[in-house]
Design a protein around this motif. Structure first.
Motif, PDB file in Angstrom:
ATOM      1  N   MET A 251       0.586  -1.283  -0.059  1.00 33.20           N
ATOM      2  CA  MET A 251       0.084  -0.076  -0.217  1.00 33.20           C
ATOM      3  C   MET A 251       0.896   1.354  -0.015  1.00 33.20           C
ATOM      4  O   MET A 251       1.804   1.093   0.497  1.00 33.20           O
ATOM      5  CB  MET A 251      -0.931  -0.012   1.314  1.00 33.20           C
ATOM      6  CG  MET A 251      -1.961  -1.011   1.341  1.00 33.20           C
ATOM      7  SD  MET A 251      -3.108  -1.479  -0.068  1.00 33.20           S
ATOM      8  CE  MET A 251      -4.055   0.264   0.046  1.00 33.20           C
ATOM      9  N   LYS A 252       0.257   2.219  -0.640  1.00 29.63           N
ATOM     10  CA  LYS A 252       1.186   3.714  -0.858  1.00 29.63           C
ATOM     11  C   LYS A 252       0.154   4.645  -0.246  1.00 29.63           C
ATOM     12  O   LYS A 252      -1.101   4.684  -0.594  1.00 29.63           O
ATOM     13  CB  LYS A 252       1.468   3.870  -2.154  1.00 29.63           C
ATOM     14  CG  LYS A 252       2.444   3.076  -2.750  1.00 29.63           C
ATOM     15  CD  LYS A 252       2.970   3.298  -4.120  1.00 29.63           C
ATOM     16  CE  LYS A 252       3.859   2.079  -4.767  1.00 29.63           C
ATOM     17  NZ  LYS A 252       3.991   2.395  -6.115  1.00 29.63           N
ATOM     18  N   ALA A 253       0.541   5.776   0.445  1.00 30.84           N
ATOM     19  CA  ALA A 253       0.026   6.717   0.901  1.00 30.84           C
ATOM     20  C   ALA A 253       0.578   7.893  -0.133  1.00 30.84           C
ATOM     21  O   ALA A 253       1.570   8.212  -0.010  1.00 30.84           O
ATOM     22  CB  ALA A 253      -0.267   7.025   2.313  1.00 30.84           C
ATOM     23  N   ILE A 254      -0.269   8.558  -0.747  1.00 27.61           N
ATOM     24  CA  ILE A 254       0.197   9.673  -1.545  1.00 27.61           C
ATOM     25  C   ILE A 254      -0.459  11.016  -1.239  1.00 27.61           C
ATOM     26  O   ILE A 254      -1.902  10.990  -1.334  1.00 27.61           O
ATOM     27  CB  ILE A 254      -0.176   9.341  -3.177  1.00 27.61           C
ATOM     28  CG1 ILE A 254       0.759   7.643  -3.372  1.00 27.61           C
ATOM     29  CG2 ILE A 254       0.428  10.241  -4.150  1.00 27.61           C
ATOM     30  CD1 ILE A 254       0.236   7.146  -4.792  1.00 27.61           C
ATOM     31  N   TRP A 255       0.364  12.064  -1.182  1.00 23.86           N
ATOM     32  CA  TRP A 255      -0.325  13.399  -1.295  1.00 23.86           C
ATOM     33  C   TRP A 255       0.428  14.352  -2.085  1.00 23.86           C
ATOM     34  O   TRP A 255       1.825  14.215  -1.820  1.00 23.86           O
ATOM     35  CB  TRP A 255      -0.658  14.032   0.256  1.00 23.86           C
ATOM     36  CG  TRP A 255      -1.195  15.379   0.240  1.00 23.86           C
ATOM     37  CD1 TRP A 255      -2.482  15.215   0.005  1.00 23.86           C
ATOM     38  CD2 TRP A 255      -0.718  16.573   0.659  1.00 23.86           C
ATOM     39  NE1 TRP A 255      -2.710  16.698  -0.173  1.00 23.86           N
ATOM     40  CE2 TRP A 255      -1.849  17.522   0.565  1.00 23.86           C
ATOM     41  CE3 TRP A 255       0.594  16.831   0.818  1.00 23.86           C
ATOM     42  CZ2 TRP A 255      -1.662  18.721   0.564  1.00 23.86           C
ATOM     43  CZ3 TRP A 255       0.832  18.331   0.898  1.00 23.86           C
ATOM     44  CH2 TRP A 255      -0.243  19.209   1.010  1.00 23.86           C
ATOM     45  N   ASN A 256      -0.203  15.249  -2.852  1.00 22.24           N
ATOM     46  CA  ASN A 256       0.436  16.247  -3.479  1.00 22.24           C
ATOM     47  C   ASN A 256       1.368  15.664  -4.641  1.00 22.24           C
ATOM     48  O   ASN A 256       2.699  15.991  -4.576  1.00 22.24           O
ATOM     49  CB  ASN A 256       1.220  17.183  -2.625  1.00 22.24           C
ATOM     50  CG  ASN A 256       1.437  18.717  -3.342  1.00 22.24           C
ATOM     51  OD1 ASN A 256       1.081  18.752  -4.518  1.00 22.24           O
ATOM     52  ND2 ASN A 256       2.108  19.636  -2.634  1.00 22.24           N
TER      53      ASN A 256
ATOM     54  N   GLU B 117       4.803   3.841   2.622  1.00 17.39           N
ATOM     55  CA  GLU B 117       4.618   2.726   1.793  1.00 17.39           C
ATOM     56  C   GLU B 117       4.744   1.483   2.354  1.00 17.39           C
ATOM     57  O   GLU B 117       5.838   1.623   3.173  1.00 17.39           O
ATOM     58  CB  GLU B 117       5.602   2.786   0.454  1.00 17.39           C
ATOM     59  CG  GLU B 117       5.657   1.808  -0.609  1.00 17.39           C
ATOM     60  CD  GLU B 117       6.346   2.133  -1.682  1.00 17.39           C
ATOM     61  OE1 GLU B 117       6.103   1.352  -2.870  1.00 17.39           O
ATOM     62  OE2 GLU B 117       7.117   2.982  -1.759  1.00 17.39           O
ATOM     63  N   SER B 118       3.996   0.391   2.551  1.00 22.32           N
ATOM     64  CA  SER B 118       4.144  -0.718   3.198  1.00 22.32           C
ATOM     65  C   SER B 118       3.281  -1.768   2.712  1.00 22.32           C
ATOM     66  O   SER B 118       2.242  -1.684   2.406  1.00 22.32           O
ATOM     67  CB  SER B 118       3.930  -0.419   4.796  1.00 22.32           C
ATOM     68  OG  SER B 118       3.917  -1.542   5.479  1.00 22.32           O
ATOM     69  N   ASP B 119       3.698  -3.177   2.878  1.00 25.49           N
ATOM     70  CA  ASP B 119       3.085  -4.261   2.536  1.00 25.49           C
ATOM     71  C   ASP B 119       2.355  -4.537   3.913  1.00 25.49           C
ATOM     72  O   ASP B 119       1.659  -5.700   3.958  1.00 25.49           O
ATOM     73  CB  ASP B 119       3.960  -5.304   2.011  1.00 25.49           C
ATOM     74  CG  ASP B 119       4.353  -4.801   0.702  1.00 25.49           C
ATOM     75  OD1 ASP B 119       3.896  -4.347  -0.262  1.00 25.49           O
ATOM     76  OD2 ASP B 119       5.447  -5.389   0.252  1.00 25.49           O
ATOM     77  N   GLU B 120       2.403  -4.025   5.045  1.00 26.25           N
ATOM     78  CA  GLU B 120       2.023  -4.544   6.022  1.00 26.25           C
ATOM     79  C   GLU B 120       1.015  -3.535   6.769  1.00 26.25           C
ATOM     80  O   GLU B 120       1.124  -3.114   8.179  1.00 26.25           O
ATOM     81  CB  GLU B 120       3.253  -4.876   7.282  1.00 26.25           C
ATOM     82  CG  GLU B 120       4.099  -5.896   6.551  1.00 26.25           C
ATOM     83  CD  GLU B 120       5.346  -6.274   7.442  1.00 26.25           C
ATOM     84  OE1 GLU B 120       5.417  -5.835   8.617  1.00 26.25           O
ATOM     85  OE2 GLU B 120       6.026  -7.066   6.935  1.00 26.25           O
TER      86      GLU B 120
END
Length: 93
Positions: free
Chosen positions: A1-6, A12-15
């Motif tokens: 999973m990735k958290a993206i802003w701007n 970023e983590s698979d856990e």
């Protein structure tokens, strides 16, 4: 999973752990250079008191856009040491 802003990956983590449709990222998976401590706090009856971070990416501020529970209640121990996002932060695989 990735958290993206701007247009920037801020975590970023698979856990991740999903609670109430929010992905909680391990604290060591966030890119600390984008996080600023906030004075904001909220309370949840079953998770406890949340603390917040604001995000600063490419000169733009997203106030209180990440939260975490420094000392979650017993029912929420699975999110201890984890950070979740809102306020326009995209979480995707």
């Amino acid at each position: 999973m990735k958290a993206i802003w701007n247009n920037t990956i801020i975590a970023e983590s698979d856990e991740t752990v999903v609670v109430e449709n929010n992905h909680y990222f391990p604290a060591d998976s966030i890119k600390r250079e984008f996080f600023e401590d906030s004075i904001a706090h909220t309370s949840c009856p079953w998770k406890g008191q949340a603390s917040y971070y604001s995000l600063r990416v490419n000169g733009e501020l997203n106030k209180d856009a990440a939260w975490y529970y420094p000392a979650p209640k017993d029912a929420a121990q699975q999110i201890k040491g984890r950070v979740a996002f809102w306020k326009g932060v995209q979480v995707q695989s």
